[in-house]
Structures are given as C-alpha cells and as structure tokens.
Design a protein around this motif. Structure first.
Motif, short mmCIF file in Angstrom:
data_model
loop_
_atom_site.label_atom_id
_atom_site.label_comp_id
_atom_site.label_asym_id
_atom_site.label_seq_id
_atom_site.Cartn_x
_atom_site.Cartn_y
_atom_site.Cartn_z
N TYR A 235 -2.52 -5.40 -9.91
CA TYR A 235 -2.88 -4.34 -10.85
C TYR A 235 -1.74 -3.34 -11.02
O TYR A 235 -1.44 -2.90 -12.12
N HIS A 236 -1.11 -2.98 -9.90
CA HIS A 236 -0.05 -1.97 -9.97
C HIS A 236 1.13 -2.46 -10.81
O HIS A 236 1.67 -1.74 -11.63
N ILE B 256 2.01 1.89 -3.50
CA ILE B 256 0.97 2.35 -4.41
C ILE B 256 0.50 3.76 -4.04
O ILE B 256 0.39 4.64 -4.90
N TYR C 220 -8.17 0.14 -5.04
CA TYR C 220 -8.04 -0.92 -4.02
C TYR C 220 -7.29 -0.39 -2.81
O TYR C 220 -7.67 -0.64 -1.66
N ALA C 221 -6.21 0.34 -3.05
CA ALA C 221 -5.39 0.83 -1.95
C ALA C 221 -6.20 1.76 -1.05
O ALA C 221 -6.13 1.67 0.18
N SER D 48 -4.87 -5.90 -0.90
CA SER D 48 -3.54 -5.37 -1.20
C SER D 48 -2.83 -6.28 -2.21
O SER D 48 -2.05 -5.78 -3.03
N LEU E 265 0.83 -1.21 0.00
CA LEU E 265 0.00 0.00 0.00
C LEU E 265 0.86 1.26 0.00
O LEU E 265 0.56 2.23 -0.69
N CYS F 225 -8.47 -0.06 1.06
CA CYS F 225 -7.72 -0.72 2.14
C CYS F 225 -7.54 0.19 3.34
O CYS F 225 -7.50 -0.28 4.48
N ALA G 47 -4.36 -5.20 -5.42
CA ALA G 47 -3.77 -3.91 -5.77
C ALA G 47 -2.38 -4.10 -6.35
O ALA G 47 -2.01 -3.47 -7.35
N SER H 189 -5.49 -0.01 -9.07
CA SER H 189 -4.72 -0.39 -7.88
C SER H 189 -4.88 0.67 -6.80
O SER H 189 -4.95 0.35 -5.61
#
Lengths: 263, 536, 245
Positions: B403-404, B266, B349-350, B397, B263, B353, B400, B346
C-alpha cells in the motif's frame, strides 16, 4: 529375560559345543539402556567388607560381570580393560570414573577373588578405584544381571559359564548409559562411553573433551562410536556460508565501476 | 517515462534484468504462494472446526490430506511468501531506489534468482499433483521424513531452489549496498529498510547452506540408502533437528528484520518524524539480532532431550534476544512521539503491527524459558505465538509495504476505502482466529492434530477460530482485488503522495523508468531519508 | 540489579506463596505446581511490559494525530548522551528482567530434572501410533484408541502419592510424550533414552498425547493416564499380573 542354567540348555550347548551362536548372548542394548540398578544393592569385596553400589556411584562406573574361577574370557576381559586404561586417554584411571568387576557366580568367594586379583595384578594406585567384588547376597545375582540383560549359562561338560563379554557403563544415578563389547573397542570408545555416562555433567576444563565427543555418535550395529558425519557436513556448510559472506564483502570491489557504467 | 507505457511484452518480462520488474515478479510469485497456502490454512481451520474427520470421510483420508495441507501451508508461507515477499519483492524494488542506485550489482544473477524462486514455487505446487505429496511438515524431521511413503524429495528440492535463489539475492544485495550507494551516502544515512535488508541477508547467507546440507542428507538417506540420521548405524536423529533450527531460527529474523524495516519507513513517513534513536536501533537492535541469532536455536529443542546445560545456556541467550528487540521496539514506538500522524491504509496496517508485535513478541518469553516451554511446546500456544510474530506481523507489513509503495510501483493510488475494509476484516479475523488458540494451547491442545477426541472441550474454540479464518479469507480477497483493480484503473497518484523524504520518492518518478533516476543522485552530509524539513 | 527487579515484581505479587509453602513443608518439589506458579509470575511480568508499551502507543496515536496535512513531527533530537542513555538504560532494564526470569526458570528447571529417589519406574515405548507402558515387574499395558471404533486398554495407571519417572524411547520415528495435566513433556527417539517425571497427588484421569508430528494417525496417538489410590493400584496390578484385562 534371564535364561537360567537348566539340563535342557546344557544339552543344547553340548550338541553345539564349540559352535555356539553368539546371538544368544547379544544384549539388545536399546531395550536395556536407561535401566536403573538399585543403588542400595549390597556387595562385598575381597576382605569381606560390605558396601553398597551407591558408594561406587559418585562418578560413572564401568561394570564388568565376570566369575573368578574362570580361566578364559573373564581374565581376558579384565586384562584387556586394564591394558586399555593403561593407554593414554582423555581421563586418567580413576579420575572421573571407577571400575567394578562383579562376580555372577554364587560359588565364588574371597579365595577365588583373591587369586583372580593376583593374576590381574592391578597397579597399587588403581586399587582404590577398581574394585573386585561379590554379591553380598547371591540371591540378588539373577535379578540384577537379568535387569541389565546379561545372560549366562553354565555348561557342565565344559565346566564353564558362557556369557557375554561386555562393559556396562553406569551413570552416577545408577542407570545403564552404554554397553560396549569388552574385547573389540579402543580407548577412545571407552572415553566416549564414560563421557556419555556422565550425562554431560562435565567440568569446565573438560569442555574440549566434550566438544570432541560431539564429533562421534554411537552405532548400535557396530557396537562402537563412529564419526558423526552430518555434524561435519553442517560445519562445512556453515563455513561455506561465512566464506560467501566474506567473499561478497571484499572480492567484488572491482565490479562496482563496471556495473555502474553499464547501467 | 515508465516501462509499462511501451505496452506489455511477455518476452521483456521473462528476460528482464531490471530490479523493479524482478521485484514485481517476486511479488506475484509470493502472493500466489500466499493465496494457495492461505486456502490450505482455511481448509485446516475447517477440518479442525469439529471433532472427527470434517472435510474428509475417513480417518486415513483426513490424516493424509490434512498433513499434506499442513506441510504446504508451512513451507509455502515461509519459503514461498514471507522470505521472498520481504527479501525478494521489497528488497528488489525499493532497496536500489533508497540508496540511489541505478540497478543492483549483478542484474543477471538477480534474474536467475527470481526464476529459481519461481521454480521453487512450481516445485512446491507439485505437492498437489504428484501422488503422495510430501507430508513432512516444513521441518522434515527424520526418521519420519525418511520412513514416510510420501515424496520427501519435493520438499528437499523446494528448499534447494528457494535457498539458492536466496543466496544469490543475498550476495547481490550486500554488494549493492556496500559499493553502489549514491555518492556521499554514509552508513548512518541509510534507510532503516536498507539496514534491515543488509542484516537479514547476512543471516541468510551464513545459515542457508546449513539447511541445504541438512535436507540434502535427508534426501540421501531416503533415496540412496545412506545412514546420516539412522541411529542403528551411527547416525544421529537429533542432529538433523539441530542443523535445521540452526538455520531456521535465524530465518525468523530474516523475516522479522525487513518487516520491522518496512514499519520504520511507514511509521516515520506517516508521523513525519525521524527515527527515534536511529543508531541504537541499527547498531544495537539489528546488529544485536545478527549477533545473537546463531546462538539460540536449541530453544526449538527444549523437549528433544538435549543435555541440561545446553538447555539452560540457550534459555539465557534466548531471553537476551529481548534486548536488541527491545531497542528496536523503543525506536519504533518512539518514532510516534510528538509526531504528526496521518492514517492511510499502510499506516493502519503498520499501527496494527505494533500491537501484533507486542502480543507475538511477549508470548515468546515463556517459550524461551525451558521449564515453561516443556508444557507449552508443540501446543496451539506455540502455533498462535509464531503466527502472531512471524505470520501475521510479517504478512501485514508486506501488505503495508504494498500500500505504501503502491503509487511508486504503479503510479496510482490504491483505493483507501476498500483497503481499510480489507484491513478490518484481516485484523479482526486474525485475532478471532488466534486468541482462542492461545487459550486452548495453555490447556494442552497439541499442534498438527486434525482430530482431538481426547479434548472434546476445545471444539467451540476451534469453531471460533474457523470463523476468524473465514473473515481473514474475505479480507485477503478484498485486499488482493483492491490491488489489481487499483493498478488497472486507480486514481493517478501525485509524485510524492505521503510527503516522504526518502530518495525513492524525492528523486525519481512514479513508476521509475529504466535507470531509475533521471539525474545521478548525490547526497550531502546532512541529508537523511527522514528529514521532513523541520530544521529548515 | 536482580534485587531491584525482584522488588518491583515482588510488589506486584503479594499473594503467591505457593512455592514457598511447598518448600517449607519439605515436600517433594512438584513440576506441575512450580509451573503454574512461574507461569502466573511471567504473565504478570508480560502484562506489565506489554501494557506500558501498548498504553503509550494508544495515547500517542491519538494525541499526535496530525491537524493539518503539512504538519511536521516535533520528535526530540537526541544529544550524544541521550542517545547512549536511551540505548544503555533500556538494554540494562531488559537484561535485568531476562536474568531475573532466567534465574526463576533455572530453579524450576532443576525441579524438572531432579528425579526423586523413591520414584516408580515405568518404561514408555512410543510407536506409530501407540503408547506402551512397561512396569518394573514386567507388566505391560497398551491403549488402542481406534480399535473397532471403541477404545481399548488401560494406558498408564499410577498410584497417588508416589512420583513416577518415565524412561522413554521410540521404536520408529520421533514422538513426544505430552502430559498436559502434569505440565511435562519430552520427545521419544529411536536409539536414545529420555526421561520425565511427574507427581500424581490426587485421584484423577488425564491424558497423554503425542506432541511431535508422527504421520497419519498422529492425532490419535493418546492414552489415558489414571492416577488411582494406592490400594486400587495394587489390586489393578495384581489383576494384571494374573493376566487379567
């Protein structure tokens, strides 16, 4: 629970005489652990002074049911306990625990108690902490012994009681914390049982004793404390983990050069 | 340029020692475990959605199968998905790239590690093939795990294989980070993810042997007739629980730390902001967690009859975990401050989170308090708490991360639109599933029940939770399909699509070829992976 | 430090004198009431903490949305002093809150573990998948949830107005005695004795559930816990003594 002395049981014992099945006296300790004795239970000592069980219970208490006219196992049990307590142990006599020898025979009185005490011959400085006593009201005997699973039989032909030889460890709130066989344990078992009876209410300076006690656990089958092997296995594996960590931090220094060149 | 451009060779993949391929193998294995364990979760939700046996005809069938599902769901999610997904996949693929290394210190050991992990996955999956698959939950408490007619051995061997894989990984990555950083790279220039992996692996290395020893003794007790945990013969029932949680509580930090590390990467990249108070987060937060992690396990045993003084002492140490975790939270949230935030999948998602972390983390506080825990312990409240913090937070995570770094791994951009649709199914789904569980947990709904005829008033909540689970199932299916489709025929990605300053984006191609970096990486004293060019 | 936090949280909690009242009356300190009180306090603490972080996050997430793809964050660069204060001040604030909660938790814990002198003793034996209750006079009850499709047995019957202490052990595997309505719970293990106590104050029927996984019928290991008036209890007990159902 209590099997009262009766003609039938006397007969039973007469037939088997010297060959009594010890299982009759076995206390199923798992059933009775944690039982609470009434702290208001009235007792009296050799001088006739009345007191309650609660007065004995500021610390853990080792309760020994005996009868004072006994010339066999009861003296042996009390003497054995005395001998154990004379051995060097974690806790000196009277510091952190007390002993109560209590007669379960309604015919005992101050005289028989006095004679028993003379024979036992406790050191002067112990007398405050080790009390020999009688039930103030003999009517309590069956109820109290029955409550902790202590069975006994009067055998008329032998003129003696058959009873278990057991040390009962009471916690300060009057609950049974542990039973130990009075004749076959060592000082360490005694100390462990006292620590257990304290319910972990230990003083800061006793932390070493307490940690040491974690290395043992009680085996119901053996009736004594044995090494708590999984704890050692666990500690060993933690050590292994720490070694692995230290190893990876320091030992592989050389590896660095070679791998980088290979790659 | 890329390894894949030479065409697919199964042999190359099986015998690979390349950390990137090993990372991908970890990813495939852990997503497989996640999928099967997720299906189990769905079945669990369906079974609970109405009173009485729902999926199965009889109580006996329902009881036995449901318990096997619970076992598999727990064991596979934790040992097969979360830990390998974060410390296997993510660490393998990204850590060497982030520190400018050509590979890990011991590539062959790394290969052994991933195949041990795969063996562990197979061992876990055997649950469904052998008669009487394990039903001992992922905790395996004796005497039940010894007395049960089910095959506890498969549980033990799964733990062994996963544990051994993890120990090998730990040694490997610690040595790699210590000795193979790019020349010039100091400790304060490491990526947060690198630090989080280091700290997680330290915990893993020190504590895994204890778990391995505990389950081995379980195995001996069950099959060889030893009495390590048999109270009749001097064994100690509680000791297993102590040994188990002595590892398994720190294990939640093995999951939490790398998840947080991801996290940080990102959030920092997508806000174009350096980490807020990096040193406090690393030395106070991450190392603080390492330090405290070994002294809090008894909070799992508050209801087990441990001595009072231990319960009080561990209440204090457990509460104190909020200090390092709080520092990490401040750094993570602070990184947003005055940032320039763009939202891709991402980052979405982060951001979610951050909120999952708040819910999951804060609901841990009453559970840390001995007396409050006595009521909440082993209820759906606990179940919802650790699903938020350990399950969903960490799983999100991982998503994420995929994706990242998707452009890094495949050279392609994962479809943003599909990704976001999947996200909203997942995010709404998890909240619909677990918020009702908080409520009925406080009201006394016990965990691990397939029927609850004593609490018929909870049926509606279970029904809602099942709807949530169905939403998650749709979301996960969309997500995984999106990955596969995008990898196969996604849009070609630019070299550094998120304008990251981290080495894996600035110094190596996507996907990186053998040896990772075309030129040896050397970093200067003022370089950091979070330098987005502000001061220049 | 603690006082400060107390003041802060105290300001948020003007109307919760439940525990104080109980203490004044010299009544038995009851785990259930104490639990509810502390739970509310903790919830407020959590809501404040979580709310601050969540609100900040939402605000920043909207406010600092990038306006152009090349925009760069303007996050503050911390001086050495700022670095230390951003570590130490939050650490002390969290720690203060922790110690405050720990003190509260400890107080309640002492109530949980101090069994009133006059408590009624009941021995609880857990077994797969059943609870057995044995009263001091030897009367034993059991409850069979699944017996021929219809529940049978009494479960635990206790008189209102007298604390009850349960001495618990298990015959086979680990179980846990979860008494939701009275906010207490503790495991039962073979070879060990554990205790809990609770204080039935009003006539009501609640339920004890097994809360430690124990196998196939774990979900059916429950029994009713009936708090009845003292006279009802006596007549029930008399019936039991005579062997009545």
């Amino acid at each position: 629970m209590l099997v009262a002395p009766s003609p039938a049981s006397s007969q039973y014992f007469r037939q088997r005489e010297s060959n009594i099945d010890p299982k009759i006296f076995h206390i199923d300790d798992k059933t009775f652990l944690g039982v609470k004795l009434d702290p208001a239970l009235k007792l009296k000592d050799g001088t006739g002074r009345e007191f309650t069980l609660k007065e004995m219970l500021e610390t853990p208490l080792i309760l020994v049911f005996s009868y004072y006219r006994c010339d066999g196992s009861c003296s042996a049990v009390n003497s054995a306990l005395k001998a154990l307590l004379e051995e060097p142990g974690r806790m000196a006599m009277g510091q952190g625990f007390r002993v109560l020898t209590l007669s379960f025979d309604e015919h005992d009185d101050a005289v028989t108690l006095g004679k028993f005490a003379t024979d036992l011959d406790l050191p002067e400085e112990w007398k405050e902490k080790w009390t020999l006593a009688l039930f103030a009201d003999p009517g309590d005997i069956k109820r109290v012994t029955g409550r902790v699973g202590f069975k006994f039989f009067w055998s008329a032909p032998d003129m003696t009681f058959f009873h278990p030889n057991v040390l009962i460890f009471l916690s300060p709130d009057g609950r049974v914390a542990r039973y130990l066989n009075a004749m076959s344990n060592d000082r360490q078992d005694l100390d462990m049982a006292i620590l257990e009876a304290r319910k972990s209410q230990f003083e800061p300076h006793e932390i070493v004793d307490y940690v040491a006690s974690l290395c043992f656990s009680y085996s119901f089958k053996d009736g004594r404390y044995v090494y708590n092997i999984p704890l050692f296995v666990g500690a060993g594996s933690l050590l292994l983990g720490i070694l692995l960590l230290v190893g990876s931090l320091v030992i592989f220094k050389k590896k660095k050069v070679t791998t980088r060149e290979e790659a | 340029m890329s390894a894949q451009s030479h065409g697919f060779s199964l042999k190359e993949w099986i015998f690979t020692t390349d950390h990137k391929r090993i990372g991908i193998l970890y990813l495939i294995g852990s997503v497989a475990a996640f999928a099967v364990a997720g299906i189990m979760a769905l079945l669990i939700r369906v079974e609970q959605s109405s009173l009485g046996p729902t999926v199965f005809g009889s109580i006996e069938d329902a009881g036995n199968h449901y318990n096997t599902f619970l076992y598999f769901h727990g064991a596979a999610m934790i040992l097969g998905f979360l830990i390998p997904g974060l410390t296997g996949f993510a660490a393998n693929y990204f850590l060497p790239l982030m520190i400018g290394a050509k590979d890990v210190a011991f590539p062959r050991i790394n290969a052994l590690s991933v195949w041990l992990f795969w063996a562990g996955i197979v061992m876990a999956l055997l649950t469904f093939l052998v008669p009487d698959g394990p039903d001992v939950m992922w905790t395996g408490y004796p005497p039940y795990s010894i007395k049960t007619g089910a095959n506890t051995a498969f549980y033990v061997f799964t733990v062994h294989l996963m544990g051994f894989a993890s120990i090998l990984g730990a040694v490997n990555f610690l040595v790699t980070v210590i000795y193979m950083r790019a020349p010039g790279m100091g400790w304060n220039q490491l990526n947060m993810f690198v630090w989080s992996t280091v700290t997680a692996f330290i915990i893993q290395l020190v504590f895994v042997p204890v778990l391995a020893a505990a389950v081995t003794m379980l195995l001996f007790d069950k099959y060889l007739g030893t009495n390590f945990f048999n109270p009749d013969l001097g064994g100690d029932v509680l000791l297993y629980q102590n040994l188990f949680w002595f590892y398994s509580h720190p294990a939640v930090y093995v999951i939490l730390l790398p998840a947080l590390g991801i996290l940080f990467e990102i959030v920092s990249t997508m806000s174009k902001n350096p980490i807020f108070n990096y040193k406090a987060a690393v030395y106070g937060g991450m190392w603080g967690i390492v330090l405290i992690s070994g002294e809090v396990w008894v909070h799992h045993l508050y209801v087990s009859g441990m001595p009072n003084w231990i319960r009080i002492g561990q209440m204090v140490s457990t509460l104190l975990i909020s200090v390092p975790v709080g520092l990490l939270t401040i750094s993570l949230f602070g990184t947003l401050f005055r940032g320039a935030i763009t939202y891709n999948v991402s980052m979405t998602y982060a951001v979610s989170c951050l909120f999952l972390f708040l819910i999951g983390g804060l609901t841990g506080i009453p559970l840390a308090m001995t007396a409050l825990d006595l009521h909440l312990s082993e209820t759906a409240f606990v179940h919802a708490h650790f699903h938020y913090i350990m399950g969903i937070f960490a799983a999100f995570s991982v998503f994420a991360a995929v994706y990242h770094w998707f452009p890094k791994m495949t050279g392609k951009i994962a479809n943003e639109r599909t990704g976001k649709i999947g996200f909203w199914f997942n995010f709404i789904g998890v909240n619909v599933t677990f918020i009702p569980l908080f409520k009925i947990g406080v009201e006394g709904m016990p965990r691990r029940y397939f029927d609850y005829q004593m609490f018929p008033q909870f049926e509606t909540y279970h029904m809602i939770a099942m709807v949530g689970a169905l939403l998650i199932a749709v979301g996960i299916a969309i997500t995984i399909l999106n990955w596969i489709m995008s990898a196969a025929k996604g849009e070609r990605a630019p070299e550094n699509p998120w304008n990251s300053a981290s080495l894996e984006w600035t110094h190596c191609p996507s996907p990186p070829g053998p040896g990772n970096f075309p030129k040896d990486v050397v970093v200067t004293a003022d370089w950091t992976p979070y330098d987005y060019g502000r001061k220049k | 430090m603690k006082a400060r936090i107390l003041a802060v949280v105290g300001g948020l909690l003007p109307g919760m004198p439940v525990l104080a009242e109980a203490a004044e009356a010299g009544a038995i300190q009851d785990p259930a009431a104490g639990w509810d009180h502390l739970w509310n306090e903790v919830l407020i603490d959590l809501t404040v903490m979580g709310g601050v972080f969540a609100a900040l996050a939402v605000w920043w997430l909207i406010k600092y949305k990038a306006t152009s793809p090349t925009q760069i964050g303007r996050g503050p660069k911390l001086s050495r002093a700022q670095t230390w204060s951003w570590a130490l001040v939050p650490a002390f604030v969290f720690m203060a809150d922790d110690f405050f909660l720990a003190a509260k938790g400890w107080t309640l814990w002492n109530i949980y573990r101090t069994v009133p002198e006059n408590a009624m003793e009941v021995k609880v034996t857990g077994m797969m998948w059943n609870w057995q209750f044995e009263y001091e006079n030897g009367v034993t009850t059991q409850f069979y949830p699944l017996e021929e499709g219809e529940a049978k047995g009494d479960g635990l019957v206790v008189p209102v107005g007298r604390p009850v202490v349960l001495r618990m052990t298990s015959l086979d595997v680990v179980h846990s005695f979860g008494l939701t309505d009275y906010r207490v719970k503790e495991d039962l293990m073979p070879g060990r004795i554990t205790y809990i106590w609770f204080y039935p104050k009003e006539v009501k029927e609640s339920v004890v559930t097994c809360t430690e996984y124990c196998g196939m019928k774990h979900s059916y290991m429950y029994a009713p816990v009936k708090a009845v008036s003292a006279t009802d209890f006596d007549s029930w007990m008399n019936k039991k003594k005579q062997g009545g159902a």
